[in-house]
Scaffold this motif. Structure first.
Motif, short mmCIF file in Angstrom:
data_model
loop_
_atom_site.label_atom_id
_atom_site.label_comp_id
_atom_site.label_asym_id
_atom_site.label_seq_id
_atom_site.Cartn_x
_atom_site.Cartn_y
_atom_site.Cartn_z
N ALA A 1 0.82 -1.21 0.00
CA ALA A 1 0.00 0.00 0.00
C ALA A 1 0.85 1.26 0.00
CB ALA A 1 -0.94 0.00 1.21
N LEU A 2 1.92 1.27 0.80
CA LEU A 2 2.79 2.44 0.84
C LEU A 2 3.41 2.70 -0.53
CD1 LEU A 2 4.27 4.71 2.22
CD2 LEU A 2 5.94 3.06 3.06
N ALA A 3 3.90 1.64 -1.17
CA ALA A 3 4.51 1.79 -2.49
C ALA A 3 3.48 2.25 -3.52
CB ALA A 3 5.13 0.47 -2.94
N VAL A 4 2.27 1.72 -3.46
CA VAL A 4 1.21 2.10 -4.40
C VAL A 4 0.80 3.55 -4.19
CG1 VAL A 4 -1.21 1.73 -5.00
CG2 VAL A 4 0.32 -0.22 -4.76
N ILE A 5 0.65 3.97 -2.95
CA ILE A 5 0.27 5.35 -2.66
C ILE A 5 1.34 6.32 -3.16
CG2 ILE A 5 -0.07 7.03 -0.79
CD1 ILE A 5 -1.54 4.87 0.76
N VAL A 6 2.60 6.00 -2.89
CA VAL A 6 3.69 6.86 -3.35
C VAL A 6 3.71 6.94 -4.87
CG1 VAL A 6 6.20 7.10 -3.50
CG2 VAL A 6 5.14 6.55 -1.31
N GLY A 7 3.59 5.78 -5.54
CA GLY A 7 3.63 5.76 -7.00
C GLY A 7 2.44 6.41 -7.65
N ALA A 8 1.25 6.17 -7.11
CA ALA A 8 0.04 6.72 -7.70
C ALA A 8 -0.08 8.22 -7.46
CB ALA A 8 -1.19 6.01 -7.13
#
Length: 425
Positions: free
Chosen positions: A125-132
């Motif tokens: 989730a952290l990686a997805v939030i940062v990327g998105a």
């Protein structure tokens, strides 16, 4: 300029996919503190001791720690969205099963399965939030408003949003546990399963599939990432800090010995302070004093707070428990930024290696704190927790060069990774 300075600009200007992921993250973090106000009730309902019930945290975080080595391996092969959904599905199943437990052993086992699902979800989730979130900042940068706008609207704002989800989840978890747990200690587990099912639907509808990387992540990549001195230093310091953090979270409810409603209110106030200080106060302190000074000072203040908690009156213990949320909020934000920015490893890999180390302390504290009390007295677990916080601060001071070296040079590289794909290498 502080290489880890995080602005709050763009925090509210995020796409639906980011909000859907953040919303599900709130519920995921609710699961951590959910059992706090009902720990005595669980012990009574299942005829268990405090040390036996504390295994609910130990099994949960032990599996979470080990699973951190698997999350990147899985997500780099099936994609970020499918990994999130897989993690949510695990939580729904095992949280529901936890509510049907007939013994402490069953409940501990189901919490372990819950921990596996939470690891798959939270780390991704952290990686997805940062990327998105990054394209917002990228658009600002492209429009000629400079790199500062990119950071504020991109990764920094996304990290703050993630920390907001953590704080809100930590605050609402005990409240939900108290409200549902007053009728039965089983209901909070069923409630969590329902909310995570809602999160599953939101992710399914609003989050687009994340692009897969050119190179798949191996099981050993997070461990290799820890070969970087800065990341290893952040992880070791966070390990000692997490022992203090989870002594407060898992052991204090037995010390306070309050009804589920009163205990839930205490930890709700604690979570509110955690959220406010992680999102609003921490960035301002970092901007003024620098991340490492803020982190070191906050750890020392947390140590003092925990020590007073252990030796003060019942009212003092309540006040210090709530106040600890402020220091924990500051620490969480700074540690997350250090872990994601200090090394040359891709953010998801660095995050996995960092979390692999620190979650072991989250597994150890709930087990050892009650044991230490049995071996000594009620005060000593808090003395140990105060010492571990001080050790975390000492690591920050001694390893300050490793924690700042190359950070400014690495930021453009990380920003490029975020703009292309959260799982790019």
């Amino acid at each position: 300029m502080d290489p880890f300075d995080a602005g709050a600009g763009g925090l509210l200007k995020q796409p639906k996919s980011v909000w859907a992921t953040a919303g599900a993250s709130v519920v995921a973090f609710m699961g951590i503190g959910l059992v706090d106000p009902i720990l005595p009730s669980i012990a009574q309902g299942l005829n268990a001791t405090a040390s036996q019930v504390s295994l609910l945290f130990t099994s949960y975080f032990l599996i979470t720690a080990v699973a951190m080595l698997v999350t990147g391996f899985v997500s780099s092969r099936i994609g970020g969205k499918k990994t999130l959904l897989l993690g949510l599905a695990f939580v729904v199943v095992f949280a529901g099963l936890a509510g049907t437990s007939g013994s402490v052993g069953e409940l501990v086992g189901f919490r372990a399965g819950w921990g596996l699902g939470n690891a798959l979800f939270v780390s991704t989730a952290l990686a997805v939030i940062v990327g998105a979130a990054n394209p917002i900042g990228a658009a600002r940068s492209a429009s000629g408003k400079g790199g500062g706008g990119r950071r504020a609207g991109g990764s920094a704002a996304a990290i703050l949003l993630y920390e907001s989800a953590l704080g809100l989840g930590m605050a609402c978890g005990p409240l939900l546990g108290a409200l549902l747990g007053d009728a039965s200690w089983r209901y909070p587990f069923f409630g969590t399963a329902f909310l995570m099912a809602v999160g599953f639907l939101c992710i399914t509808v609003f989050l687009k599939e994340q692009p897969k990387p050119a190179r798949k992540t191996s099981l050993l990549d997070p461990l290799k990432a820890l070969g970087h001195g800065g990341l290893a230093s952040a992880a070791v310091s966070a390990f000692f800090y997490n022992y203090t953090f989870f002594t407060v979270l898992a052991f204090t409810p037995f010390v306070l010995n309050m009804t589920p409603y009163k205990s839930g209110a205490v930890f709700f106030a604690w979570g509110v302070l955690l959220a406010v200080f992680s999102v609003i106060v921490a960035p301002r302190l970092q901007k003024r004093f620098g991340s490492l000074k803020v982190l070191g000072g906050s750890l020392v203040l947390l140590a003092a707070d925990v020590l007073v908690l252990g030796y003060g009156s019942h009212t003092t213990a309540v006040v210090c428990t709530i106040l600890s949320g402020a220091f924990i909020g500051v620490n969480n934000t700074v540690y997350t930024e250090l872990a994601l920015g200090v090394s040359d490893a891709p953010r998801p890999v660095a995050s996995a290696g960092y979390n692999f180390v620190r979650w072991f302390a989250a597994a150890a504290a709930p087990y050892f704190a009650p044991k230490i009390e049995e071996w000594t007295d009620l005060h000593i677990p808090f003395v140990v927790a105060a010492l571990t916080a001080v050790v975390g601060a000492v690591v920050v001071v001694v390893r300050r060069k490793a924690l700042t070296y190359e950070a400014e040079e690495l930021e453009p590289r990380h920003a490029t990774e975020d703009g292309v794909t959260v799982f790019a290498n």
